[in-house]
Design a protein around this motif. Structure first.
Motif, PDB file in Angstrom:
ATOM      1  N   LEU A  42       2.152   1.681  -3.487  1.00 17.75           N
ATOM      2  CA  LEU A  42       1.073   2.160  -4.356  1.00 17.75           C
ATOM      3  C   LEU A  42       0.832   3.652  -4.143  1.00 17.75           C
ATOM      4  CD1 LEU A  42      -1.509  -0.746  -3.987  1.00 17.75           C
ATOM      5  CD2 LEU A  42      -0.276  -0.127  -6.070  1.00 17.75           C
ATOM      6  N   ASP A  43       0.813   4.057  -2.884  1.00 23.10           N
ATOM      7  CA  ASP A  43       0.576   5.465  -2.574  1.00 23.10           C
ATOM      8  C   ASP A  43       1.683   6.352  -3.125  1.00 23.10           C
ATOM      9  OD1 ASP A  43      -1.794   4.845  -1.319  1.00 23.10           O
ATOM     10  OD2 ASP A  43      -0.963   4.941   0.713  1.00 23.10           O
ATOM     11  N   THR A  50      -5.134   8.747  -7.984  1.00 27.14           N
ATOM     12  CA  THR A  50      -5.475   8.048  -6.749  1.00 27.14           C
ATOM     13  C   THR A  50      -4.912   6.635  -6.762  1.00 27.14           C
ATOM     14  OG1 THR A  50      -7.545   7.142  -7.618  1.00 27.14           O
ATOM     15  CG2 THR A  50      -7.646   9.326  -6.555  1.00 27.14           C
ATOM     16  N   ARG A  51      -4.804   6.060  -5.582  1.00 21.97           N
ATOM     17  CA  ARG A  51      -4.362   4.668  -5.456  1.00 21.97           C
ATOM     18  C   ARG A  51      -5.297   3.755  -6.255  1.00 21.97           C
ATOM     19  NH1 ARG A  51      -5.499   2.690   0.138  1.00 21.97           N
ATOM     20  NH2 ARG A  51      -3.941   4.197   0.760  1.00 21.97           N
ATOM     21  N   GLN A  52      -6.592   3.990  -6.126  1.00 20.06           N
ATOM     22  CA  GLN A  52      -7.570   3.158  -6.827  1.00 20.06           C
ATOM     23  C   GLN A  52      -7.379   3.240  -8.340  1.00 20.06           C
ATOM     24  OE1 GLN A  52     -11.638   4.131  -5.952  1.00 20.06           O
ATOM     25  NE2 GLN A  52     -12.437   2.403  -7.083  1.00 20.06           N
ATOM     26  N   VAL A  79       0.841  -1.202   0.000  1.00 19.68           N
ATOM     27  CA  VAL A  79       0.000   0.000   0.000  1.00 19.68           C
ATOM     28  C   VAL A  79       0.877   1.254   0.000  1.00 19.68           C
ATOM     29  CG1 VAL A  79      -1.774   1.299   1.250  1.00 19.68           C
ATOM     30  CG2 VAL A  79      -1.915  -1.205   1.114  1.00 19.68           C
ATOM     31  N   ASP A  80       1.949   1.242   0.783  1.00 26.08           N
ATOM     32  CA  ASP A  80       2.871   2.383   0.796  1.00 26.08           C
ATOM     33  C   ASP A  80       3.464   2.622  -0.590  1.00 26.08           C
ATOM     34  OD1 ASP A  80       2.392   2.754   3.492  1.00 26.08           O
ATOM     35  OD2 ASP A  80       4.233   1.724   4.128  1.00 26.08           O
ATOM     36  N   VAL A  85      -4.264   1.175  -9.354  1.00 27.70           N
ATOM     37  CA  VAL A  85      -4.513  -0.269  -9.331  1.00 27.70           C
ATOM     38  C   VAL A  85      -5.366  -0.676 -10.531  1.00 27.70           C
ATOM     39  CG1 VAL A  85      -5.651  -2.125  -8.047  1.00 27.70           C
ATOM     40  CG2 VAL A  85      -4.215  -0.477  -6.839  1.00 27.70           C
ATOM     41  N   GLN A  93       3.659   5.747  -5.717  1.00 29.29           N
ATOM     42  CA  GLN A  93       3.569   5.770  -7.177  1.00 29.29           C
ATOM     43  C   GLN A  93       2.367   6.604  -7.626  1.00 29.29           C
ATOM     44  OE1 GLN A  93       5.711   5.232  -9.210  1.00 29.29           O
ATOM     45  NE2 GLN A  93       5.202   3.886 -10.878  1.00 29.29           N
ATOM     46  N   ALA A  94       1.241   6.447  -6.948  1.00 30.72           N
ATOM     47  CA  ALA A  94       0.048   7.225  -7.292  1.00 30.72           C
ATOM     48  C   ALA A  94       0.305   8.713  -7.094  1.00 30.72           C
ATOM     49  CB  ALA A  94      -1.138   6.762  -6.451  1.00 30.72           C
ATOM     50  N   HIS A  95       0.960   9.060  -6.002  1.00 34.74           N
ATOM     51  CA  HIS A  95       1.286  10.468  -5.743  1.00 34.74           C
ATOM     52  C   HIS A  95       2.216  11.018  -6.819  1.00 34.74           C
ATOM     53  CE1 HIS A  95       1.951  14.139  -3.503  1.00 34.74           C
ATOM     54  NE2 HIS A  95       3.257  13.955  -3.640  1.00 34.74           N
TER      55      HIS A  95
END
Length: 76
Positions: free
Chosen positions: A47-48, A57-59, A44-45, A62, A50-52
C-alpha cells in the motif's frame, strides 16, 4: 425568518441563500466513521509503495480502492 415565510419565499422562487447557514450543511451519508483494519506487514508495504507512486497517502489509497470495489459490486 419564520418557517412559513421561508416556505412562501421558496415557493415563489426567491433567492434564500442569505437565510441559510451553510457551515452546518451536511451531505446525506457522507459523515465520516472510523474503521480500524489490521493488515499483514507485506500488505502495508505494498500500500505504501503504491500510495507513494501515486503521490497520495495510504489512507486515501485504501479509501479510493474500497469505494471503487463497492461501486463495482453494487452494479451486479
Amino acid at each position: 425568518m419564520k418557517a412559513q415565510e421561508f416556505d412562501e419565499k421558496f415557493e415563489a422562487g426567491e433567492d434564500l441563500t442569505n437565510e441559510l447557514d451553510f457551515s452546518k450543511a451536511r451531505r446525506v451519508n457522507q459523515e465520516s466513521r472510523r474503521v480500524n483494519i489490521d493488515f499483514p506487514a507485506w500488505v502495508v508495504d505494498g500500500l505504501d509503495k503504491q500510495a507513494h507512486r501515486l503521490g497520495i497517502t495510504r489512507q486515501a489509497l485504501v479509501k479510493v480502492w474500497i469505494a471503487e470495489k463497492l461501486k463495482t459490486a453494487a452494479q451486479f
